[in-house]
Structure formats: C-alpha cells, structure tokens
Design a protein around this motif. Structure first.
Motif, PDB file in Angstrom:
ATOM      1  N   LEU A 172      44.206  27.786  28.226  1.00 49.25           N
ATOM      2  CA  LEU A 172      43.096  28.222  29.325  1.00 49.25           C
ATOM      3  C   LEU A 172      42.995  29.047  30.219  1.00 49.25           C
ATOM      4  CD1 LEU A 172      41.262  24.501  28.064  1.00 49.25           C
ATOM      5  CD2 LEU A 172      40.541  26.806  27.896  1.00 49.25           C
ATOM      6  N   THR A 173      43.781  28.236  30.981  1.00 47.65           N
ATOM      7  CA  THR A 173      43.885  28.911  32.700  1.00 47.65           C
ATOM      8  C   THR A 173      43.935  30.769  32.428  1.00 47.65           C
ATOM      9  OG1 THR A 173      45.492  27.116  33.738  1.00 47.65           O
ATOM     10  CG2 THR A 173      45.623  29.488  34.203  1.00 47.65           C
ATOM     11  N   GLN A 174      45.148  31.472  31.502  1.00 46.43           N
ATOM     12  CA  GLN A 174      45.352  32.362  31.296  1.00 46.43           C
ATOM     13  C   GLN A 174      43.734  32.868  30.697  1.00 46.43           C
ATOM     14  OE1 GLN A 174      48.198  32.978  28.691  1.00 46.43           O
ATOM     15  NE2 GLN A 174      50.163  32.372  29.619  1.00 46.43           N
ATOM     16  N   LYS A 175      43.082  32.562  29.962  1.00 49.09           N
ATOM     17  CA  LYS A 175      42.322  33.297  29.995  1.00 49.09           C
ATOM     18  C   LYS A 175      41.194  33.278  30.480  1.00 49.09           C
ATOM     19  CE  LYS A 175      38.269  32.861  26.776  1.00 49.09           C
ATOM     20  NZ  LYS A 175      37.611  31.743  25.417  1.00 49.09           N
ATOM     21  N   LYS A 176      40.752  32.385  31.406  1.00 50.63           N
ATOM     22  CA  LYS A 176      40.304  32.621  32.661  1.00 50.63           C
ATOM     23  C   LYS A 176      40.813  33.540  33.574  1.00 50.63           C
ATOM     24  CE  LYS A 176      39.181  27.426  32.806  1.00 50.63           C
ATOM     25  NZ  LYS A 176      39.077  25.862  33.587  1.00 50.63           N
ATOM     26  N   ARG A 177      42.034  33.606  33.981  1.00 54.06           N
ATOM     27  CA  ARG A 177      42.803  34.121  34.193  1.00 54.06           C
ATOM     28  C   ARG A 177      41.831  36.092  34.343  1.00 54.06           C
ATOM     29  NH1 ARG A 177      48.028  33.334  34.689  1.00 54.06           N
ATOM     30  NH2 ARG A 177      47.173  31.479  36.517  1.00 54.06           N
ATOM     31  N   LEU A 178      42.459  36.260  32.900  1.00 57.94           N
ATOM     32  CA  LEU A 178      42.076  37.324  32.655  1.00 57.94           C
ATOM     33  C   LEU A 178      40.512  37.713  32.211  1.00 57.94           C
ATOM     34  CD1 LEU A 178      43.231  39.843  30.681  1.00 57.94           C
ATOM     35  CD2 LEU A 178      42.634  38.539  28.528  1.00 57.94           C
ATOM     36  N   MET A 179      39.533  37.402  32.270  1.00 63.48           N
ATOM     37  CA  MET A 179      38.035  37.189  32.669  1.00 63.48           C
ATOM     38  C   MET A 179      38.047  37.433  34.239  1.00 63.48           C
ATOM     39  SD  MET A 179      36.725  34.629  29.954  1.00 63.48           S
ATOM     40  CE  MET A 179      34.748  34.019  30.501  1.00 63.48           C
ATOM     41  N   ALA A 180      38.721  36.622  34.866  1.00 57.93           N
ATOM     42  CA  ALA A 180      38.304  37.217  36.233  1.00 57.93           C
ATOM     43  C   ALA A 180      39.078  38.538  36.904  1.00 57.93           C
ATOM     44  CB  ALA A 180      38.878  36.284  37.366  1.00 57.93           C
ATOM     45  N   GLN A 181      40.367  38.950  36.460  1.00 58.26           N
ATOM     46  CA  GLN A 181      40.420  40.322  36.127  1.00 58.26           C
ATOM     47  C   GLN A 181      39.928  41.070  35.965  1.00 58.26           C
ATOM     48  OE1 GLN A 181      44.775  39.896  34.321  1.00 58.26           O
ATOM     49  NE2 GLN A 181      45.360  38.718  36.836  1.00 58.26           N
ATOM     50  N   ARG A 182      39.365  41.347  34.911  1.00 56.13           N
ATOM     51  CA  ARG A 182      37.840  42.063  34.166  1.00 56.13           C
ATOM     52  C   ARG A 182      37.001  42.387  34.766  1.00 56.13           C
ATOM     53  NH1 ARG A 182      39.076  40.065  27.666  1.00 56.13           N
ATOM     54  NH2 ARG A 182      40.679  41.618  27.375  1.00 56.13           N
ATOM     55  N   ARG A 183      36.509  41.382  36.173  1.00 53.00           N
ATOM     56  CA  ARG A 183      35.292  40.763  36.693  1.00 53.00           C
ATOM     57  C   ARG A 183      35.645  42.202  37.429  1.00 53.00           C
ATOM     58  NH1 ARG A 183      34.805  35.745  35.083  1.00 53.00           N
ATOM     59  NH2 ARG A 183      35.526  35.174  36.694  1.00 53.00           N
ATOM     60  N   LEU A 184      37.061  41.764  38.540  1.00 59.15           N
ATOM     61  CA  LEU A 184      37.391  42.373  39.334  1.00 59.15           C
ATOM     62  C   LEU A 184      37.446  44.039  38.811  1.00 59.15           C
ATOM     63  CD1 LEU A 184      38.472  42.154  42.287  1.00 59.15           C
ATOM     64  CD2 LEU A 184      40.669  41.942  41.891  1.00 59.15           C
ATOM     65  N   LEU A 185      37.230  44.287  37.874  1.00 56.81           N
ATOM     66  CA  LEU A 185      37.995  45.694  37.574  1.00 56.81           C
ATOM     67  C   LEU A 185      36.851  46.377  36.981  1.00 56.81           C
ATOM     68  CD1 LEU A 185      41.098  45.565  35.205  1.00 56.81           C
ATOM     69  CD2 LEU A 185      41.147  46.719  37.356  1.00 56.81           C
ATOM     70  N   GLU A 186      35.958  45.761  36.481  1.00 57.29           N
ATOM     71  CA  GLU A 186      34.222  45.976  36.692  1.00 57.29           C
ATOM     72  C   GLU A 186      33.948  46.801  37.532  1.00 57.29           C
ATOM     73  OE1 GLU A 186      32.631  46.694  34.130  1.00 57.29           O
ATOM     74  OE2 GLU A 186      34.455  47.185  33.402  1.00 57.29           O
ATOM     75  N   LEU A 187      34.223  45.561  39.214  1.00 62.16           N
ATOM     76  CA  LEU A 187      33.365  45.751  40.378  1.00 62.16           C
ATOM     77  C   LEU A 187      33.725  46.864  41.116  1.00 62.16           C
ATOM     78  CD1 LEU A 187      33.776  42.110  41.969  1.00 62.16           C
ATOM     79  CD2 LEU A 187      31.469  43.163  41.111  1.00 62.16           C
ATOM     80  N   ILE A 188      34.909  47.624  40.812  1.00 60.84           N
ATOM     81  CA  ILE A 188      35.871  48.305  41.333  1.00 60.84           C
ATOM     82  C   ILE A 188      35.611  49.202  41.276  1.00 60.84           C
ATOM     83  CG2 ILE A 188      38.218  49.389  41.657  1.00 60.84           C
ATOM     84  CD1 ILE A 188      39.544  46.705  41.556  1.00 60.84           C
ATOM     85  N   LYS A 189      34.969  49.316  39.174  1.00 59.49           N
ATOM     86  CA  LYS A 189      34.929  50.652  38.852  1.00 59.49           C
ATOM     87  C   LYS A 189      33.263  51.220  39.358  1.00 59.49           C
ATOM     88  CE  LYS A 189      37.309  49.991  34.457  1.00 59.49           C
ATOM     89  NZ  LYS A 189      37.444  49.739  32.647  1.00 59.49           N
ATOM     90  N   ARG A 190      32.673  49.909  39.770  1.00 57.07           N
ATOM     91  CA  ARG A 190      30.718  50.598  40.043  1.00 57.07           C
ATOM     92  C   ARG A 190      30.896  50.752  41.260  1.00 57.07           C
ATOM     93  NH1 ARG A 190      29.761  45.452  36.405  1.00 57.07           N
ATOM     94  NH2 ARG A 190      29.006  44.256  38.239  1.00 57.07           N
ATOM     95  N   GLY A 191      32.014  50.122  41.777  1.00 57.96           N
ATOM     96  CA  GLY A 191      31.687  50.361  43.702  1.00 57.96           C
ATOM     97  C   GLY A 191      31.404  49.422  44.791  1.00 57.96           C
TER      98      GLY A 191
END
Length: 79
Positions: free
Chosen positions: A40-59
């Motif tokens: 579960l920790t790994q899944k939450k970390r992966l989801m947070a990383q994906r959200r961070l990447l989306e924020l970066i991509k959208r500026g």
C-alpha cells in the motif's frame, strides 16, 4: 488490531521466511500484514509521483514567471 478476519491460507514457507528476514517480522501473520502495508505504501508513493509529474507537465508546480527568470539566469546564452 482493528477489524480482523480469521482465514486459512497456503503459504510457501521459504517465501515467508525470506519475507520475515526482509521485513524484520516474526511469524506469518505479522509478515503478511507488513507485506500488505509495504504494498500500500508503494502504491501511494507511485500515485504521489504521478500527481507530481502531472503538475510539472502542466506547469502548475512553480510560477511560470519565476521558472522563466530562473531559466534565463541559469542559461544566459539562450536568451
């Protein structure tokens, strides 16, 4: 333990032993619970990383003007 369910499972004893060593647990129940927490920790970390990447991509992570000024400061040859 909070909401507990008694169950019967077939477990590979060698795998349980290896997991106990890796997780620092004792016994199958503690090991299975720890492994589920890790998953579960790994899944939450992966989801947070994906959200961070989306924020970066959208500026949306930093102010665009700040980012532009930072880029000009770090790369004056690019104008």
């Amino acid at each position: 333990m909070a909401n507990v369910k008694r169950t019967s499972m077939f477990l590979d004893r060698d795998l349980v032993h290896e997991a106990e060593e890796a997780l620092g647990t004792k016994g199958p129940t503690e090991t299975v619970h720890a492994a589920m927490r890790v998953a579960l920790t790994q899944k939450k970390r992966l989801m947070a990383q994906r959200r961070l990447l989306e924020l970066i991509k959208r500026g949306e992570l930093v102010d665009p003007e700040y980012a532009e000024n930072f880029w000009r400061y770090r790369h004056p040859e690019d104008g």
